[in-house]
Scaffold this active site. Structure first.
Site, PDB file in Angstrom:
ATOM      1  N   HIS A  60      23.860 -28.272 -16.810  1.00 27.22           N
ATOM      2  CA  HIS A  60      24.120 -27.904 -18.200  1.00 27.22           C
ATOM      3  C   HIS A  60      24.832 -29.013 -18.978  1.00 27.22           C
ATOM      4  O   HIS A  60      24.398 -29.420 -20.051  1.00 27.22           O
ATOM      5  CB  HIS A  60      24.958 -26.627 -18.260  1.00 27.22           C
ATOM      6  N   HIS A  72      20.430 -15.955 -17.497  1.00 27.22           N
ATOM      7  CA  HIS A  72      20.944 -17.210 -18.050  1.00 27.22           C
ATOM      8  C   HIS A  72      21.485 -18.111 -16.945  1.00 27.22           C
ATOM      9  O   HIS A  72      22.345 -17.699 -16.170  1.00 27.22           O
ATOM     10  CB  HIS A  72      22.077 -16.857 -19.028  1.00 27.22           C
TER      11      HIS A  72
HETATM   12  O1  G3P Z   1      18.811 -21.334 -23.734  1.00 29.51           O
HETATM   13  C1  G3P Z   1      19.754 -20.566 -24.382  1.00 29.51           C
HETATM   14  C2  G3P Z   1      21.163 -20.927 -24.026  1.00 29.51           C
HETATM   15  O2  G3P Z   1      21.241 -21.274 -22.678  1.00 29.51           O
HETATM   16  C3  G3P Z   1      21.676 -22.058 -24.861  1.00 29.51           C
HETATM   17  O3  G3P Z   1      23.032 -22.310 -24.689  1.00 29.51           O
HETATM   18  O4  G3P Z   1      24.874 -23.702 -23.839  1.00 29.51           O
HETATM   19  O5  G3P Z   1      24.057 -21.849 -22.472  1.00 29.51           O
HETATM   20  O6  G3P Z   1      22.677 -23.869 -22.741  1.00 29.51           O
HETATM   21  P1  G3P Z   1      23.673 -22.959 -23.373  1.00 29.51           P
HETATM   22 CA    CA Z   2      20.790 -23.227 -21.498  1.00 34.35          CA
END
Ligand code: G3P
Ligand code: CA
Length: 257
Positions: free
Chosen positions: A66, A24
């Site tokens: 992000h 992630h």
């Molecule tokens: O792509 C899945 C996840 O990354 C979505 O949540 O807030 O971490 O971008 P976020």
């Molecule tokens: Ca994401």
């Protein structure tokens, strides 16, 4: 807007080339999110697929970020799309995390394509538009992904919480696989995925159980989820046939294969 030509194999349940473990934002929280340093750190734990967030700059270039604003993860302030790529390049995107990463730049999508392709890594590009730029961002990501991954055996997997952005991506590059991100599962989630031509559901893991995953598979969809940082929960989801697990815990959840 026209897209460069380029063909990829059809990605579906019968031809699903992506690893089950997905880092992630590069390496979760262990390195500054959405930087090349984070990808390198995630790769050092054996991760071979990376999720990251992409936005448009003021001059229409795609960068990893992000938040809609720069304040949390860079030395800048204000909306990401208020600065040009040149202005974004002058920011420090690592010092907020720890001194070891001070001076880390905001990467472009092009830089990430070079790094991941050179190393044979897979990518999940989350189209994360600054509010009001959904269509433009979706179209720009799809067009650039087509050219940046031209000739690759496996295309990037595009995902978004924005149906408008996914719709735009589909119109300009229908051959790129798409996943709809859903924090809560509405009753009509299969219809929404079908309308957008999505290959996968990408849900908050709290929305998933064995029955939901089985239903998605029966409807012809692959299933990914975010963000799973507990080892036993990860094992449970994978035992139910989950196809992609997005995690920050790259140091604790060992990638398969
Ligand atoms: O792509 C899945 C996840 O990354 C979505 O949540 O807030 O971490 O971008 P976020
Ligand atoms: Ca994401």
């Amino acid at each position: 807007m026209s897209a460069p030509s380029g063909t990829f194999p059809v990605i579906d349940a019968a031809n699903w080339p992506y690893p089950r473990h997905i880092a992630h934002r590069g390496a979760g929280k262990l390195a500054p999110e959405n930087t090349l340093a984070a990808f390198r750190h995630g790769a050092s734990f054996g991760y071979r697929m990376f999720e990251f967030d992409v936005k448009l700059s003021a001059d229409g270039k795609l960068v990893l970020m992000h938040d809609a604003t720069l304040d949390r993860t860079t030395s800048g302030k204000g909306r990401v799309d208020a600065l040009t790529l040149g202005e974004l390049a002058a920011l420090d995107a690592g010092g907020w995390h720890s001194p070891a990463y001070a001076g880390e730049p905001v990467p472009t999508l092009a830089a990430i394509a070079r790094y991941t392709r050179a190393n044979g890594f897979h990518v999940n590009i989350e189209i994360k538009p600054v509010p009001g730029t959904e269509w433009r961002t979706g179209a720009a990501v799809a067009i650039d992904a087509l050219s940046l991954w031209q000739g690759a055996d496996v295309p990037p997997l595009l995902s978004s919480f924005s149906e408008e952005a996914l719709d735009a991506a589909r119109q300009v590059a229908p051959g790129l696989p798409r996943a709809l991100l859903l924090d809560k599962l509405p009753a009509d989630w299969p219809e929404r995925l079908r309308r957008l031509g999505c290959v996968a559901l990408d849900a908050n893991h709290r929305e998933l159980d064995a029955a939901v995953i089985a239903r998605a598979h029966a409807e012809g969809f692959q299933v990914l989820c975010y963000t799973v940082n507990d080892e036993s929960r990860a094992a449970e989801l994978l035992s139910w046939g989950l196809d992609g697990l997005i995690t920050d815990a790259v140091d604790r959840i060992e990638p398969a294969g």
